[in-house]
Scaffold this active site. Structure first.
Site, PDB file in Angstrom:
ATOM      1  NE  ARG A 156      -7.730  -8.356   0.800  1.00  0.00           N
ATOM      2  CZ  ARG A 156      -7.312  -7.633  -0.240  1.00  0.00           C
ATOM      3  NH1 ARG A 156      -6.265  -6.849  -0.118  1.00  0.00           N
ATOM      4  NH2 ARG A 156      -7.957  -7.697  -1.388  1.00  0.00           N
ATOM      5  CE  LYS A 166      -4.409  -1.935   1.250  1.00  0.00           C
ATOM      6  NZ  LYS A 166      -5.376  -2.307   2.280  1.00  0.00           N
TER       7      LYS A 166
HETATM    8  N1  HH2 Z   1      -7.566  -3.882   1.106  1.00  0.00           N
HETATM    9  C1  HH2 Z   1      -7.927  -3.921  -0.191  1.00  0.00           C
HETATM   10  C2  HH2 Z   1      -9.061  -4.647  -0.588  1.00  0.00           C
HETATM   11  N2  HH2 Z   1      -9.773  -5.366   0.306  1.00  0.00           N
HETATM   12  N3  HH2 Z   1     -10.128  -6.086   2.522  1.00  0.00           N
HETATM   13  C3  HH2 Z   1      -9.780  -6.054   3.812  1.00  0.00           C
HETATM   14  N4  HH2 Z   1     -10.485  -6.745   4.706  1.00  0.00           N
HETATM   15  N5  HH2 Z   1      -8.701  -5.327   4.256  1.00  0.00           N
HETATM   16  C4  HH2 Z   1      -7.934  -4.589   3.404  1.00  0.00           C
HETATM   17  O1  HH2 Z   1      -6.970  -3.927   3.860  1.00  0.00           O
HETATM   18  C5  HH2 Z   1      -8.276  -4.594   2.022  1.00  0.00           C
HETATM   19  C6  HH2 Z   1      -9.409  -5.354   1.609  1.00  0.00           C
HETATM   20  C7  HH2 Z   1      -7.145  -3.132  -1.200  1.00  0.00           C
HETATM   21  O2  HH2 Z   1      -6.103  -3.899  -1.741  1.00  0.00           O
HETATM   22  P1  HH2 Z   1      -6.156  -4.614  -3.161  1.00  0.00           P
HETATM   23  O3  HH2 Z   1      -7.252  -5.633  -3.198  1.00  0.00           O
HETATM   24  O4  HH2 Z   1      -4.826  -5.145  -3.488  1.00  0.00           O
HETATM   25  O5  HH2 Z   1      -6.446  -3.435  -4.185  1.00  0.00           O
HETATM   26  P2  HH2 Z   1      -7.762  -2.952  -4.949  1.00  0.00           P
HETATM   27  O6  HH2 Z   1      -8.780  -2.543  -3.936  1.00  0.00           O
HETATM   28  O7  HH2 Z   1      -7.278  -1.818  -5.805  1.00  0.00           O
HETATM   29  O8  HH2 Z   1      -8.269  -4.126  -5.768  1.00  0.00           O
END
Ligand code: HH2
Length: 296
Positions: free
Chosen positions: A275, A240
Site C-alpha cells: 500500500r 512512515k
Molecule cells: N496505513 C495507513 C492507513 N491505512 N491500511 C492498511 N491496511 N495498512 C496500513 O499500513 C495502513 C492502512 C496510514 O497511512 P496513510 O493513509 O497514508 O495516513 P493517514 O492514516 O494519516 O491518512
C-alpha cells in the site's frame, strides 16, 4: 458482473491465488500488487489536505488509474498517531464522491474502502467499492464482519496495538512478530466464524500502528512468519515515521527512497500487496524484484 471467485491454493504455506471482485481480479499469483492510496482527509500524515476537495480527489483518482494502481484504497479518516475519530456521516461525505470518480474512469480497477465503520463500508460498496480495508480487523464495529460475509467481499484485517489517539505512547511487546501473528490468526478465525470466506481474507501487520521503529523493522525482517499464516499479506510502509527515523528525514514526502527500499525487501520476501502513495515508482520496484525472483 460475476461474484467473487477463487482459484489456486497455498503453495508451501504461502498463499497463491486469485480473488475475484465485481470490478476485476485481485491476482495474487504473480508480482506483488500495488495498492495506491487516496486519502480524502484534511489531516493525513503525508498528504493531508492534498485531495480533500471533491475536485482534487477526483483528479487524484484519475491519476492513480492512469499510473496503473492495481487497487485503489480510498479513506476518509486519518489514522496517524494522535488522530481523532471521524464519524460515519463525515467519512461518507468524503469517500463516496471519490469512489464514484474512480468508477467514472475505470470499471475494472478494484477499489478498497479504508474504514472501521460498517455504514461507511456499506455505502462505499454500494457506490462501487470491492474490498473492505479495516485497520481494526473487524474489531470496532460488530456489524462489519456480518457485512463482509453477506456481501462476499475481500477484507483486509490489520493489527493495531491500542487506538490511533494513544498507540505510539511507548508500545511494548515480548515478541512483536509472535504477538501480531497470533492476533491475526485469532481475527481470521473470528471472521471465518462470522461467515467470511477464508480465501478472501488478507492480513496486514499494521506498520506504524502501536509500534516503535525496531518493532516495524522486526516485522519486515520476519515477513516469512506472517506469510506462513497462509493468507495473502499486505504491507503499508509508505513514507512512515520509522523510515524517517532510520534516515533522519522529517518530511514524509521525502521518504520515497526509504519506502522503495522497504518495498523491494518485502517484494523479494514474497509479500502479496504493498500500500503506497507513489504508484509509478513502486510499480517499477515490484516489477524489477519480480523479474529477479523468477531466477530463484
Ligand atoms: N496505513 C495507513 C492507513 N491505512 N491500511 C492498511 N491496511 N495498512 C496500513 O499500513 C495502513 C492502512 C496510514 O497511512 P496513510 O493513509 O497514508 O495516513 P493517514 O492514516 O494519516 O491518512
Amino acid at each position: 458482473m460475476g461474484g467473487p471467485s477463487y482459484t489456486s491454493g497455498v503453495s508451501g504455506r504461502r498463499f497463491s491465488g486469485v480473488i475475484g471482485t465485481d470490478h476485476g481480479r485481485v491476482d495474487l499469483t504473480g508480482r506483488p500488487l500495488v495498492m495506491g492510496v487516496l486519502n480524502v482527509t484534511p489531516d493525513s500524515f503525508s498528504d493531508g489536505g492534498d485531495y480533500f476537495s471533491a475536485e482534487a480527489a477526483a483528479g487524484r483518482a484519475a491519476e492513480l488509474v492512469e499510473e496503473g494502481a492495481d487497487i485503489i484504497d480510498v479513506g476518509g479518516e486519518s489514522t496517524r498517531p494522535g488522530s481523532e475519530p471521524v464519524d460515519s456521516a463525515e467519512q461518507m461525505r468524503r469517500v463516496i464522491p471519490a469512489i464514484e470518480a474512480v468508477r467514472r474512469v475505470s470499471e475494472s480497477v478494484p477499489i478498497s474502502i479504508d474504514t472501521r465503520l460498517a455504514p461507511v463500508a456499506r455505502a462505499a460498496l454500494d457506490a462501487g467499492a470491492d474490498l473492505i480495508n479495516d485497520t481494526t480487523a473487524l474489531g470496532d464495529d460488530q456489524e462489519m464482519a456480518e457485512l463482509a460475509a453477506r456481501r462476499r467481499v475481500p477484507v483486509v484485517l490489520m493489527h493495531m496495538l491500542g487506538r490511533p489517539a494513544t498507540m505510539q505512547q511507548s508500545p511494548q511487546y515480548d515478541d512483536v512478530v509472535e504477538r501480531v501473528c497470533s492476533f491475526l490468526r485469532e481475527r481470521v478465525a473470528a471472521a471465518v466464524a462470522a461467515g467470511v470466506d477464508r480465501r478472501r481474507i488478507i492480513v496486514d501487520p499494521g506498520i506504524g500502528f502501536g509500534k516503535t521503529t525496531e518493532h516495524n523493522l522486526g516485522l519486515i525482517r520476519r515477513l516469512d512468519e506472517l506469510l506462513e499464516l497462509g493468507q495473502p499479506v499486505l504491507l503499508g510502509p509508505s513514507r512512515k515515521r520509522f523510515i524517517g527515523q532510520v534516515l533522519g528525514i522529517d518530511e514524509p514526502k521525502r521518504r520515497q527512497w526509504g519506502t522503495a527500499a522497504v518495498v523491494a525487501y518485502v517484494a523479494m520476501a514474497g509479500v502479496h500487496i504493498v500500500r503506497v502513495h507513489d504508484v509509478p515508482a513502486m510499480r517499477q520496484v515490484v516489477a524489477m524484484c519480480w523479474a529477479l525472483r523468477q531466477g530463484t
